[in-house]
Scaffold this motif. Structure first.
Motif: not given
Length: 226
Positions: A166-193
Protein backbone atom coordinates in the motif's frame (compact mmCIF):
# COMPACT_ATOMS: atom_id res chain seq x y z
CA UNK A 1 -47.69 33.64 -15.69
CA UNK A 2 -46.27 35.73 -12.85
CA UNK A 3 -42.70 36.97 -12.66
CA UNK A 4 -41.90 34.61 -9.80
CA UNK A 5 -43.21 31.65 -11.79
CA UNK A 6 -40.88 32.55 -14.66
CA UNK A 7 -37.82 33.17 -12.51
CA UNK A 8 -34.60 31.40 -13.46
CA UNK A 9 -31.47 31.32 -11.32
CA UNK A 10 -27.96 30.74 -12.63
CA UNK A 11 -25.13 29.33 -10.53
CA UNK A 12 -21.95 29.14 -12.60
CA UNK A 13 -18.42 30.35 -11.89
CA UNK A 14 -17.75 31.09 -15.58
CA UNK A 15 -18.69 34.78 -15.70
CA UNK A 16 -18.87 35.14 -19.48
CA UNK A 17 -21.16 32.14 -19.90
CA UNK A 18 -23.36 33.17 -16.96
CA UNK A 19 -23.70 36.69 -18.37
CA UNK A 20 -24.56 35.35 -21.84
CA UNK A 21 -27.23 33.08 -20.37
CA UNK A 22 -28.66 35.93 -18.32
CA UNK A 23 -28.98 38.19 -21.35
CA UNK A 24 -30.45 35.48 -23.58
CA UNK A 25 -33.02 34.32 -21.04
CA UNK A 26 -33.99 37.91 -20.18
CA UNK A 27 -34.70 38.60 -23.84
CA UNK A 28 -37.05 35.60 -23.80
CA UNK A 29 -39.07 36.99 -20.90
CA UNK A 30 -37.46 35.37 -17.87
CA UNK A 31 -36.63 37.07 -14.61
CA UNK A 32 -33.02 35.94 -14.27
CA UNK A 33 -31.02 35.98 -11.05
CA UNK A 34 -27.31 35.16 -11.07
CA UNK A 35 -26.03 33.76 -7.79
CA UNK A 36 -22.37 34.36 -6.91
CA UNK A 37 -20.24 31.34 -6.07
CA UNK A 38 -18.86 31.76 -2.51
CA UNK A 39 -15.20 32.79 -2.80
CA UNK A 40 -14.28 30.78 0.29
CA UNK A 41 -16.19 27.66 -0.72
CA UNK A 42 -18.89 27.87 1.92
CA UNK A 43 -21.30 25.26 3.25
CA UNK A 44 -23.77 23.56 0.89
CA UNK A 45 -26.69 24.34 3.21
CA UNK A 46 -25.93 28.05 3.10
CA UNK A 47 -25.88 28.07 -0.69
CA UNK A 48 -29.06 25.99 -0.91
CA UNK A 49 -30.86 28.41 1.43
CA UNK A 50 -29.71 31.39 -0.65
CA UNK A 51 -31.01 29.78 -3.83
CA UNK A 52 -34.34 28.74 -2.29
CA UNK A 53 -34.96 32.28 -1.02
CA UNK A 54 -34.91 33.46 -4.64
CA UNK A 55 -37.81 31.10 -5.40
CA UNK A 56 -36.67 30.18 -8.93
CA UNK A 57 -38.72 27.73 -10.94
CA UNK A 58 -35.55 26.58 -12.74
CA UNK A 59 -31.89 26.64 -11.78
CA UNK A 60 -29.09 26.38 -14.32
CA UNK A 61 -26.33 24.72 -12.33
CA UNK A 62 -22.68 24.18 -13.21
CA UNK A 63 -21.27 21.00 -11.65
CA UNK A 64 -17.79 22.32 -10.91
CA UNK A 65 -17.95 25.54 -8.93
CA UNK A 66 -14.35 26.53 -8.38
CA UNK A 67 -13.60 26.99 -4.69
CA UNK A 68 -16.97 25.47 -3.73
CA UNK A 69 -16.18 22.22 -5.51
CA UNK A 70 -18.61 19.60 -6.77
CA UNK A 71 -22.15 21.01 -6.93
CA UNK A 72 -23.78 17.57 -6.98
CA UNK A 73 -24.46 17.94 -3.24
CA UNK A 74 -26.87 20.79 -4.02
CA UNK A 75 -29.16 18.87 -6.35
CA UNK A 76 -31.19 16.73 -3.93
CA UNK A 77 -31.99 19.48 -1.38
CA UNK A 78 -32.91 21.91 -4.16
CA UNK A 79 -35.15 19.31 -5.78
CA UNK A 80 -36.80 18.69 -2.40
CA UNK A 81 -37.43 22.44 -2.14
CA UNK A 82 -39.25 22.41 -5.48
CA UNK A 83 -36.48 23.88 -7.65
CA UNK A 84 -36.17 22.30 -11.08
CA UNK A 85 -32.47 21.76 -11.66
CA UNK A 86 -30.93 21.80 -15.13
CA UNK A 87 -27.26 20.91 -14.95
CA UNK A 88 -25.12 22.74 -17.51
CA UNK A 89 -21.63 21.30 -17.52
CA UNK A 90 -18.41 20.81 -19.42
CA UNK A 91 -18.18 17.33 -17.88
CA UNK A 92 -18.42 14.52 -20.44
CA UNK A 93 -18.46 11.59 -17.99
CA UNK A 94 -21.84 9.91 -18.55
CA UNK A 95 -21.68 8.24 -15.14
CA UNK A 96 -21.42 11.65 -13.50
CA UNK A 97 -24.42 12.81 -15.55
CA UNK A 98 -26.27 9.77 -14.27
CA UNK A 99 -25.39 10.64 -10.70
CA UNK A 100 -27.00 14.10 -10.81
CA UNK A 101 -30.07 12.63 -12.52
CA UNK A 102 -30.31 10.05 -9.73
CA UNK A 103 -30.12 12.94 -7.25
CA UNK A 104 -33.13 14.57 -8.91
CA UNK A 105 -31.88 16.86 -11.68
CA UNK A 106 -34.37 17.27 -14.53
CA UNK A 107 -31.73 17.00 -17.23
CA UNK A 108 -28.08 17.59 -18.08
CA UNK A 109 -26.82 19.78 -20.91
CA UNK A 110 -23.33 20.14 -22.28
CA UNK A 111 -21.78 23.59 -22.16
CA UNK A 112 -21.12 23.05 -25.85
CA UNK A 113 -24.89 23.32 -26.45
CA UNK A 114 -26.18 26.29 -28.45
CA UNK A 115 -27.86 29.05 -26.44
CA UNK A 116 -31.15 28.39 -28.21
CA UNK A 117 -31.03 24.77 -27.02
CA UNK A 118 -30.46 25.90 -23.43
CA UNK A 119 -33.35 28.37 -23.66
CA UNK A 120 -35.62 25.72 -25.19
CA UNK A 121 -34.72 23.30 -22.40
CA UNK A 122 -35.43 25.90 -19.70
CA UNK A 123 -38.81 26.62 -21.30
CA UNK A 124 -39.77 22.94 -21.42
CA UNK A 125 -38.67 22.33 -17.83
CA UNK A 126 -40.45 25.50 -16.67
CA UNK A 127 -43.63 24.29 -18.40
CA UNK A 128 -43.37 20.93 -16.63
CA UNK A 129 -42.42 18.86 -19.64
CA UNK A 130 -39.92 16.00 -19.64
CA UNK A 131 -36.69 16.69 -21.51
CA UNK A 132 -35.07 13.28 -21.39
CA UNK A 133 -36.93 10.15 -22.44
CA UNK A 134 -37.33 7.50 -19.73
CA UNK A 135 -34.88 5.35 -21.67
CA UNK A 136 -32.22 8.09 -21.80
CA UNK A 137 -32.58 8.82 -18.10
CA UNK A 138 -32.44 5.12 -17.18
CA UNK A 139 -29.34 4.57 -19.34
CA UNK A 140 -27.42 7.42 -17.68
CA UNK A 141 -28.43 6.39 -14.16
CA UNK A 142 -27.39 2.82 -14.99
CA UNK A 143 -23.95 4.15 -15.98
CA UNK A 144 -23.66 5.75 -12.53
CA UNK A 145 -24.72 2.54 -10.77
CA UNK A 146 -22.17 0.59 -12.79
CA UNK A 147 -19.52 3.08 -11.66
CA UNK A 148 -20.53 2.51 -8.04
CA UNK A 149 -20.25 -1.24 -8.54
CA UNK A 150 -16.80 -0.79 -10.08
CA UNK A 151 -15.68 1.29 -7.12
CA UNK A 152 -16.88 -1.40 -4.75
CA UNK A 153 -14.87 -4.02 -6.63
CA UNK A 154 -11.83 -1.73 -6.68
CA UNK A 155 -12.04 -1.26 -2.91
CA UNK A 156 -12.07 -5.03 -2.41
CA UNK A 157 -8.91 -5.35 -4.54
CA UNK A 158 -7.17 -2.48 -2.76
CA UNK A 159 -7.94 -4.06 0.61
CA UNK A 160 -5.83 -7.08 -0.46
CA UNK A 161 -2.62 -5.03 -0.42
CA UNK A 162 -0.19 -5.53 2.43
CA UNK A 163 0.86 -2.37 4.35
CA UNK A 164 4.18 -2.30 2.48
CA UNK A 165 2.49 -2.73 -0.91
CA UNK A 166 0.00 0.00 0.00
CA UNK A 167 2.84 2.40 0.80
CA UNK A 168 4.54 1.57 -2.51
CA UNK A 169 1.30 2.22 -4.39
CA UNK A 170 1.00 5.53 -2.56
CA UNK A 171 4.48 6.52 -3.77
CA UNK A 172 3.58 5.49 -7.34
CA UNK A 173 0.54 7.79 -7.07
CA UNK A 174 2.94 10.62 -6.20
CA UNK A 175 4.77 10.00 -9.48
CA UNK A 176 7.82 8.28 -8.06
CA UNK A 177 9.73 5.67 -10.09
CA UNK A 178 10.91 2.28 -8.83
CA UNK A 179 14.48 3.50 -8.33
CA UNK A 180 13.29 6.50 -6.27
CA UNK A 181 11.01 4.29 -4.19
CA UNK A 182 13.90 1.93 -3.47
CA UNK A 183 15.98 4.83 -2.18
CA UNK A 184 13.06 6.20 -0.16
CA UNK A 185 12.27 2.80 1.38
CA UNK A 186 15.97 1.87 1.79
CA UNK A 187 15.51 -1.42 -0.06
CA UNK A 188 16.77 -2.85 -3.34
CA UNK A 189 15.15 -2.11 -6.67
CA UNK A 190 14.49 -5.84 -7.01
CA UNK A 191 12.44 -5.74 -3.81
CA UNK A 192 10.37 -2.81 -5.06
CA UNK A 193 9.83 -4.47 -8.44
CA UNK A 194 8.61 -7.58 -6.65
CA UNK A 195 6.20 -5.50 -4.60
CA UNK A 196 4.95 -3.70 -7.72
CA UNK A 197 4.37 -7.06 -9.42
CA UNK A 198 2.35 -8.18 -6.39
CA UNK A 199 0.34 -4.95 -6.48
CA UNK A 200 -0.54 -5.45 -10.14
CA UNK A 201 -1.55 -9.06 -9.48
CA UNK A 202 -3.78 -8.20 -6.52
CA UNK A 203 -5.43 -5.29 -8.35
CA UNK A 204 -5.82 -7.38 -11.50
CA UNK A 205 -4.24 -4.74 -13.73
CA UNK A 206 -1.38 -4.92 -16.22
CA UNK A 207 0.57 -1.71 -15.61
CA UNK A 208 1.61 0.75 -12.93
CA UNK A 209 -0.46 3.44 -14.68
CA UNK A 210 -3.56 1.24 -14.47
CA UNK A 211 -2.92 0.62 -10.77
CA UNK A 212 -2.59 4.34 -10.07
CA UNK A 213 -5.72 5.08 -12.12
CA UNK A 214 -7.70 2.48 -10.16
CA UNK A 215 -6.53 3.98 -6.86
CA UNK A 216 -7.45 7.52 -7.90
CA UNK A 217 -10.82 6.34 -9.23
CA UNK A 218 -11.63 4.93 -5.80
CA UNK A 219 -10.35 8.04 -3.97
CA UNK A 220 -7.99 5.66 -2.17
CA UNK A 221 -5.24 6.96 0.07
CA UNK A 222 -2.27 4.98 1.42
CA UNK A 223 -2.13 4.28 5.16
CA UNK A 224 -0.26 6.77 7.28
CA UNK A 225 3.03 5.20 8.47
CA UNK A 226 2.98 4.33 12.16
Amino acid sequence: MSTVQRRVAILDDHELLAESLEIALSVHGYDVRRVPVPADGGAPRTLVDALVRLRPRVLLLDLDLGSFGDATVLVAPLRAAGVRVVVLTGETDRARWGRVLAEGAHTVLSKASALIEVISTVRRVDDGHAVLTPEERAELIAAWRERLAERGADEVRLARLSPREARVLGLLMEGMHVRDIAVDRVVSEATVRSQVHSILTKLDVSSQLAAVTLAHRSNWRPPVPA
